[in-house]
Design a protein around this motif. Structure first.
Motif, PDB file in Angstrom:
ATOM      1  N   LYS A  70     -27.059  40.388 -54.205  1.00 58.65           N
ATOM      2  CA  LYS A  70     -25.975  39.724 -54.925  1.00 58.65           C
ATOM      3  C   LYS A  70     -24.638  40.271 -54.438  1.00 58.65           C
ATOM      4  N   GLU A  71     -23.660  39.384 -54.283  1.00 58.16           N
ATOM      5  CA  GLU A  71     -22.323  39.765 -53.821  1.00 58.16           C
ATOM      6  C   GLU A  71     -21.762  40.910 -54.657  1.00 58.16           C
ATOM      7  N   GLY A  72     -21.322  41.976 -53.999  1.00 59.81           N
ATOM      8  CA  GLY A  72     -20.718  43.112 -54.677  1.00 59.81           C
ATOM      9  C   GLY A  72     -21.704  44.063 -55.332  1.00 59.81           C
ATOM     10  N   THR A  73     -23.005  43.849 -55.073  1.00 63.50           N
ATOM     11  CA  THR A  73     -24.026  44.719 -55.669  1.00 63.50           C
ATOM     12  C   THR A  73     -25.095  45.047 -54.629  1.00 63.50           C
ATOM     13  N   CYS A  74     -26.054  45.847 -55.040  1.00 64.86           N
ATOM     14  CA  CYS A  74     -27.222  46.159 -54.205  1.00 64.86           C
ATOM     15  C   CYS A  74     -28.483  45.525 -54.778  1.00 64.86           C
ATOM     16  N   THR A  75     -28.321  44.603 -55.695  1.00 66.43           N
ATOM     17  CA  THR A  75     -29.452  43.952 -56.351  1.00 66.43           C
ATOM     18  C   THR A  75     -29.990  42.822 -55.474  1.00 66.43           C
ATOM     19  N   ILE A  76     -31.244  42.935 -55.081  1.00 62.54           N
ATOM     20  CA  ILE A  76     -31.859  41.912 -54.236  1.00 62.54           C
ATOM     21  C   ILE A  76     -32.093  40.649 -55.058  1.00 62.54           C
ATOM     22  N   ILE A  77     -31.551  39.532 -54.550  1.00 64.91           N
ATOM     23  CA  ILE A  77     -31.732  38.247 -55.233  1.00 64.91           C
ATOM     24  C   ILE A  77     -32.604  37.288 -54.414  1.00 64.91           C
ATOM     25  N   VAL A  78     -32.766  37.568 -53.117  1.00 64.95           N
ATOM     26  CA  VAL A  78     -33.634  36.764 -52.259  1.00 64.95           C
ATOM     27  C   VAL A  78     -34.505  37.713 -51.440  1.00 64.95           C
ATOM     28  N   ASP A  79     -35.787  37.472 -51.448  1.00 60.58           N
ATOM     29  CA  ASP A  79     -36.737  38.200 -50.604  1.00 60.58           C
ATOM     30  C   ASP A  79     -37.909  37.262 -50.367  1.00 60.58           C
ATOM     31  N   LYS A  80     -37.815  36.487 -49.282  1.00 61.45           N
ATOM     32  CA  LYS A  80     -38.846  35.470 -49.067  1.00 61.45           C
ATOM     33  C   LYS A  80     -39.305  35.442 -47.617  1.00 61.45           C
ATOM     34  N   TRP A  81     -40.543  35.022 -47.473  1.00 54.39           N
ATOM     35  CA  TRP A  81     -41.175  34.836 -46.165  1.00 54.39           C
ATOM     36  C   TRP A  81     -41.417  33.349 -45.980  1.00 54.39           C
ATOM     37  N   LYS A  82     -41.210  32.871 -44.750  1.00 55.35           N
ATOM     38  CA  LYS A  82     -41.489  31.479 -44.420  1.00 55.35           C
ATOM     39  C   LYS A  82     -42.310  31.446 -43.140  1.00 55.35           C
ATOM     40  N   LYS A  83     -43.101  30.413 -43.011  1.00 54.06           N
ATOM     41  CA  LYS A  83     -43.891  30.197 -41.799  1.00 54.06           C
ATOM     42  C   LYS A  83     -43.149  29.187 -40.933  1.00 54.06           C
ATOM     43  N   LEU A  84     -43.061  29.479 -39.635  1.00 51.64           N
ATOM     44  CA  LEU A  84     -42.433  28.560 -38.690  1.00 51.64           C
ATOM     45  C   LEU A  84     -43.410  27.488 -38.272  1.00 51.64           C
ATOM     46  N   GLY A  85     -42.875  26.335 -37.926  1.00 51.92           N
ATOM     47  CA  GLY A  85     -43.693  25.282 -37.346  1.00 51.92           C
ATOM     48  C   GLY A  85     -43.824  25.529 -35.851  1.00 51.92           C
ATOM     49  N   LYS A  86     -43.819  24.468 -35.103  1.00 53.63           N
ATOM     50  CA  LYS A  86     -43.912  24.583 -33.647  1.00 53.63           C
ATOM     51  C   LYS A  86     -42.654  25.268 -33.121  1.00 53.63           C
ATOM     52  N   VAL A  87     -42.858  26.276 -32.297  1.00 47.77           N
ATOM     53  CA  VAL A  87     -41.756  27.071 -31.762  1.00 47.77           C
ATOM     54  C   VAL A  87     -41.638  26.827 -30.262  1.00 47.77           C
ATOM     55  N   PRO A  88     -40.445  26.425 -29.794  1.00 40.77           N
ATOM     56  CA  PRO A  88     -40.292  26.238 -28.347  1.00 40.77           C
ATOM     57  C   PRO A  88     -40.303  27.587 -27.630  1.00 40.77           C
ATOM     58  N   ASN A  89     -40.700  27.582 -26.389  1.00 46.53           N
ATOM     59  CA  ASN A  89     -40.698  28.796 -25.580  1.00 46.53           C
ATOM     60  C   ASN A  89     -39.254  29.091 -25.181  1.00 46.53           C
ATOM     61  N   ILE A  90     -38.732  30.223 -25.617  1.00 46.23           N
ATOM     62  CA  ILE A  90     -37.362  30.606 -25.306  1.00 46.23           C
ATOM     63  C   ILE A  90     -37.424  31.760 -24.314  1.00 46.23           C
ATOM     64  N   THR A  91     -36.952  31.503 -23.111  1.00 50.75           N
ATOM     65  CA  THR A  91     -36.947  32.527 -22.078  1.00 50.75           C
ATOM     66  C   THR A  91     -35.543  33.100 -21.961  1.00 50.75           C
ATOM     67  N   ILE A  92     -35.420  34.173 -21.236  1.00 51.04           N
ATOM     68  CA  ILE A  92     -34.110  34.783 -21.061  1.00 51.04           C
ATOM     69  C   ILE A  92     -33.167  33.841 -20.298  1.00 51.04           C
ATOM     70  N   GLN A  93     -33.743  32.938 -19.497  1.00 52.49           N
ATOM     71  CA  GLN A  93     -32.925  31.984 -18.755  1.00 52.49           C
ATOM     72  C   GLN A  93     -32.313  30.905 -19.658  1.00 52.49           C
ATOM     73  N   ASN A  94     -33.039  30.464 -20.694  1.00 48.40           N
ATOM     74  CA  ASN A  94     -32.499  29.422 -21.566  1.00 48.40           C
ATOM     75  C   ASN A  94     -32.036  29.959 -22.927  1.00 48.40           C
ATOM     76  N   PHE A  95     -31.975  31.274 -23.074  1.00 46.73           N
ATOM     77  CA  PHE A  95     -31.520  31.903 -24.310  1.00 46.73           C
ATOM     78  C   PHE A  95     -30.007  31.753 -24.450  1.00 46.73           C
ATOM     79  N   ASP A  96     -29.544  31.471 -25.686  1.00 41.23           N
ATOM     80  CA  ASP A  96     -28.122  31.331 -25.982  1.00 41.23           C
ATOM     81  C   ASP A  96     -27.826  32.124 -27.251  1.00 41.23           C
TER      82      ASP A  96
END
Length: 102
Positions: A70-96
């Motif tokens: 939370k803004e101005g505090t140390c109280t955690i208000i979000v702690d979530k895990w999500k699963k990714l769908g299809k992930v493109p291959n990101i190489t150092i050449q096409n990384f931005d």
């Protein structure tokens, strides 16, 4: 190979990009973005938790972890895990570093 960017003054931030050499090329396997405010949270034991936002993505496990206090505090208000769908291959050449991969 890991590339770290860190900056700020009162408001601090960091971005970490992790690459692994696999399949004969350097592939992006993880990103961590972190920011926090060093001012205004006198009651925090750990200043890096003040107004903190953290996002981590692991392309190998296809999971994203987000945390936020939370803004101005140390109280955690979000702690979530999500699963990714299809992930493109990101190489150092096409990384931005300006692109948002979340």
């Amino acid at each position: 190979m890991t590339i770290n960017h860190y900056g700020g003054s009162a408001w601090r931030w960091s971005n970490t990009y992790t690459f692994r050499f696999q399949k004969n090329e350097w592939q992006l396997i993880g990103i961590a973005e972190f920011s926090y405010n060093t001012m205004g949270c006198d009651n925090c034991d750990d200043v890096s938790m003040c107004s903190m936002t953290s996002k981590e993505i692991n392309f190998s496990t296809k999971k994203v972890h987000e945390q936020k206090t939370k803004e101005g505090t140390c109280t955690i208000i979000v702690d979530k895990w999500k699963k990714l769908g299809k992930v493109p291959n990101i190489t150092i050449q096409n990384f931005d570093s300006e692109k948002t991969y979340f």
